[in-house]
Design a protein around this motif. Structure first.
Motif, PDB file in Angstrom:
ATOM      1  N   GLU A   1       1.246  -1.050  -0.148  1.00  0.00           N
ATOM      2  CA  GLU A   1      -0.213   0.131   0.043  1.00  0.00           C
ATOM      3  C   GLU A   1       0.918   1.526   0.090  1.00  0.00           C
ATOM      4  OE1 GLU A   1      -2.468  -0.778   3.430  1.00  0.00           O
ATOM      5  OE2 GLU A   1      -3.780  -2.447   2.870  1.00  0.00           O
ATOM      6  N   MET A   2       2.240   1.433   0.553  1.00  0.00           N
ATOM      7  CA  MET A   2       2.652   2.537   0.649  1.00  0.00           C
ATOM      8  C   MET A   2       4.175   2.044   0.328  1.00  0.00           C
ATOM      9  SD  MET A   2       3.477   5.634   3.332  1.00  0.00           S
ATOM     10  CE  MET A   2       4.212   4.326   4.355  1.00  0.00           C
ATOM     11  N   VAL A   3       4.711   2.461  -0.581  1.00  0.00           N
ATOM     12  CA  VAL A   3       6.166   2.018  -0.977  1.00  0.00           C
ATOM     13  C   VAL A   3       7.302   3.329  -1.264  1.00  0.00           C
ATOM     14  CG1 VAL A   3       7.743   1.059  -2.836  1.00  0.00           C
ATOM     15  CG2 VAL A   3       6.014   0.638  -1.964  1.00  0.00           C
ATOM     16  N   LEU A   4       7.896   3.519  -0.082  1.00  0.00           N
ATOM     17  CA  LEU A   4       8.652   5.141  -0.107  1.00  0.00           C
ATOM     18  C   LEU A   4      10.197   4.893  -1.171  1.00  0.00           C
ATOM     19  CD1 LEU A   4       8.357   5.624   3.523  1.00  0.00           C
ATOM     20  CD2 LEU A   4       6.924   5.941   1.895  1.00  0.00           C
ATOM     21  N   VAL A   5      10.613   6.106  -1.498  1.00  0.00           N
ATOM     22  CA  VAL A   5      11.453   6.032  -2.403  1.00  0.00           C
ATOM     23  C   VAL A   5      12.421   7.404  -2.031  1.00  0.00           C
ATOM     24  CG1 VAL A   5      12.325   5.983  -5.059  1.00  0.00           C
ATOM     25  CG2 VAL A   5      10.181   4.166  -4.605  1.00  0.00           C
ATOM     26  N   ARG A   6      12.843   6.874  -1.764  1.00  0.00           N
ATOM     27  CA  ARG A   6      14.009   8.436  -1.397  1.00  0.00           C
ATOM     28  C   ARG A   6      15.556   8.298  -2.345  1.00  0.00           C
ATOM     29  NH1 ARG A   6       9.958   9.130   0.549  1.00  0.00           N
ATOM     30  NH2 ARG A   6       9.785   9.256   2.319  1.00  0.00           N
ATOM     31  N   ASP A   7      16.252   9.359  -2.949  1.00  0.00           N
ATOM     32  CA  ASP A   7      17.017  10.215  -2.856  1.00  0.00           C
ATOM     33  C   ASP A   7      18.125   9.960  -1.965  1.00  0.00           C
ATOM     34  OD1 ASP A   7      19.467  10.741  -4.661  1.00  0.00           O
ATOM     35  OD2 ASP A   7      17.993  12.393  -5.869  1.00  0.00           O
ATOM     36  N   LEU A   8      18.649   9.494  -1.719  1.00  0.00           N
ATOM     37  CA  LEU A   8      20.223   9.750  -0.681  1.00  0.00           C
ATOM     38  C   LEU A   8      20.703  10.574  -0.793  1.00  0.00           C
ATOM     39  CD1 LEU A   8      20.824   5.934   0.490  1.00  0.00           C
ATOM     40  CD2 LEU A   8      19.557   7.880   1.337  1.00  0.00           C
ATOM     41  N   ALA A   9      20.885  11.081  -1.911  1.00  0.00           N
ATOM     42  CA  ALA A   9      21.703  12.800  -2.400  1.00  0.00           C
ATOM     43  C   ALA A   9      21.676  13.778  -2.254  1.00  0.00           C
ATOM     44  CB  ALA A   9      22.780  12.370  -3.737  1.00  0.00           C
TER      45      ALA A   9
ATOM     46  N   CYS B   1       1.870  -5.760   7.311  1.00  0.00           N
ATOM     47  CA  CYS B   1       3.387  -5.353   6.676  1.00  0.00           C
ATOM     48  C   CYS B   1       3.582  -4.856   5.305  1.00  0.00           C
ATOM     49  CB  CYS B   1       4.264  -6.595   6.608  1.00  0.00           C
ATOM     50  SG  CYS B   1       6.031  -6.544   6.426  1.00  0.00           S
ATOM     51  N   LYS B   2       2.785  -3.955   5.125  1.00  0.00           N
ATOM     52  CA  LYS B   2       2.303  -3.872   2.877  1.00  0.00           C
ATOM     53  C   LYS B   2       2.991  -2.639   3.327  1.00  0.00           C
ATOM     54  CE  LYS B   2      -1.334  -6.382   1.745  1.00  0.00           C
ATOM     55  NZ  LYS B   2      -2.849  -7.082   1.261  1.00  0.00           N
ATOM     56  N   GLU B   3       4.033  -2.060   3.496  1.00  0.00           N
ATOM     57  CA  GLU B   3       4.878  -1.113   3.291  1.00  0.00           C
ATOM     58  C   GLU B   3       6.267  -1.681   3.120  1.00  0.00           C
ATOM     59  OE1 GLU B   3       2.480   2.151   6.466  1.00  0.00           O
ATOM     60  OE2 GLU B   3       3.804   0.824   6.787  1.00  0.00           O
ATOM     61  N   ILE B   4       7.022  -0.631   1.969  1.00  0.00           N
ATOM     62  CA  ILE B   4       8.782  -1.150   2.056  1.00  0.00           C
ATOM     63  C   ILE B   4       9.628   0.475   1.217  1.00  0.00           C
ATOM     64  CG2 ILE B   4       8.488  -1.720  -0.359  1.00  0.00           C
ATOM     65  CD1 ILE B   4      10.291  -3.836   0.283  1.00  0.00           C
ATOM     66  N   ASP B   5      10.444   0.304   2.153  1.00  0.00           N
ATOM     67  CA  ASP B   5      11.376   1.663   2.074  1.00  0.00           C
ATOM     68  C   ASP B   5      12.167   1.145   0.646  1.00  0.00           C
ATOM     69  OD1 ASP B   5      11.250   3.826   2.196  1.00  0.00           O
ATOM     70  OD2 ASP B   5      11.873   3.285   4.440  1.00  0.00           O
ATOM     71  N   ILE B   6      12.422   1.943  -0.025  1.00  0.00           N
ATOM     72  CA  ILE B   6      13.538   1.547  -1.522  1.00  0.00           C
ATOM     73  C   ILE B   6      14.672   3.047  -1.069  1.00  0.00           C
ATOM     74  CG2 ILE B   6      13.561   1.394  -3.872  1.00  0.00           C
ATOM     75  CD1 ILE B   6      11.261   0.117  -3.790  1.00  0.00           C
ATOM     76  N   PHE B   7      15.836   2.995  -0.847  1.00  0.00           N
ATOM     77  CA  PHE B   7      16.907   4.470  -1.041  1.00  0.00           C
ATOM     78  C   PHE B   7      18.031   3.800  -2.392  1.00  0.00           C
ATOM     79  CE2 PHE B   7      14.957   2.882   3.506  1.00  0.00           C
ATOM     80  CZ  PHE B   7      14.805   4.647   3.997  1.00  0.00           C
ATOM     81  N   GLU B   8      17.791   5.119  -3.369  1.00  0.00           N
ATOM     82  CA  GLU B   8      18.828   5.092  -3.801  1.00  0.00           C
ATOM     83  C   GLU B   8      19.265   6.299  -4.310  1.00  0.00           C
ATOM     84  OE1 GLU B   8      16.105   5.373  -7.678  1.00  0.00           O
ATOM     85  OE2 GLU B   8      15.663   7.436  -6.924  1.00  0.00           O
TER      86      GLU B   8
END
Length: 142
Positions: A14-22, A133-140
């Protein structure tokens, strides 16, 4: 990272977070990483090692005893991607870290093979997905 995020949404996240670490506040993204049971790290190979913001992010996690998570990797490189190997090495002392069996290795640009790898990774990450547990974090690193 965005293709994986879309594939995960299609599989019920339901929620997927994508973050730009720079371009993100490091303390904020570290705090976010501790909120989820699964984490995807996506970065380029930079001078045969990790892109500096990713290296710093993983250091912040390990210094704060990041543990008991599933971690997956997406790496990119022109001729010899080694980012996944280095990220695993940085996380090896963390307790209870399970590395996803599937990973994505991009050679400069996304190809058909990468689309299949992304789909396989999304499938692995979505197995036995409990409601809470329908959430995930993606760091890029973009």
């Amino acid at each position: 990272a965005l293709l994986l995020a879309e594939a995960l949404r299609k599989k019920g996240y339901e929620m997927v977070l994508v973050r730009d670490l720079a371009r993100s506040d490091m303390s904020q993204v570290v705090a976010e990483a501790f909120r989820y049971s699964k984490l995807v790290l996506a970065t380029t190979t930079y001078n045969t090692f990790l892109f500096p913001p990713m290296r710093e992010f993983i250091s912040w996690l390990t210094e704060r005893n990041f543990s008991n998570r599933i971690v997956a990797f997406i790496e990119n490189g022109s001729w010899m991607p080694t980012a996944a190997m280095h990220m695993k090495e940085q996380l090896k002392e963390s307790k209870g870290i399970i590395f996803a069996k599937e990973s994505v290795k991009i050679m400069s640009a996304i190809h058909e093979e990468n689309s299949m790898q992304i789909e396989k990774l999304a499938e692995e990450l979505s197995k036995e997905l409990p409601e809470e547990c329908k959430e995930i974090d993606i760091f890029e690193k973009k």
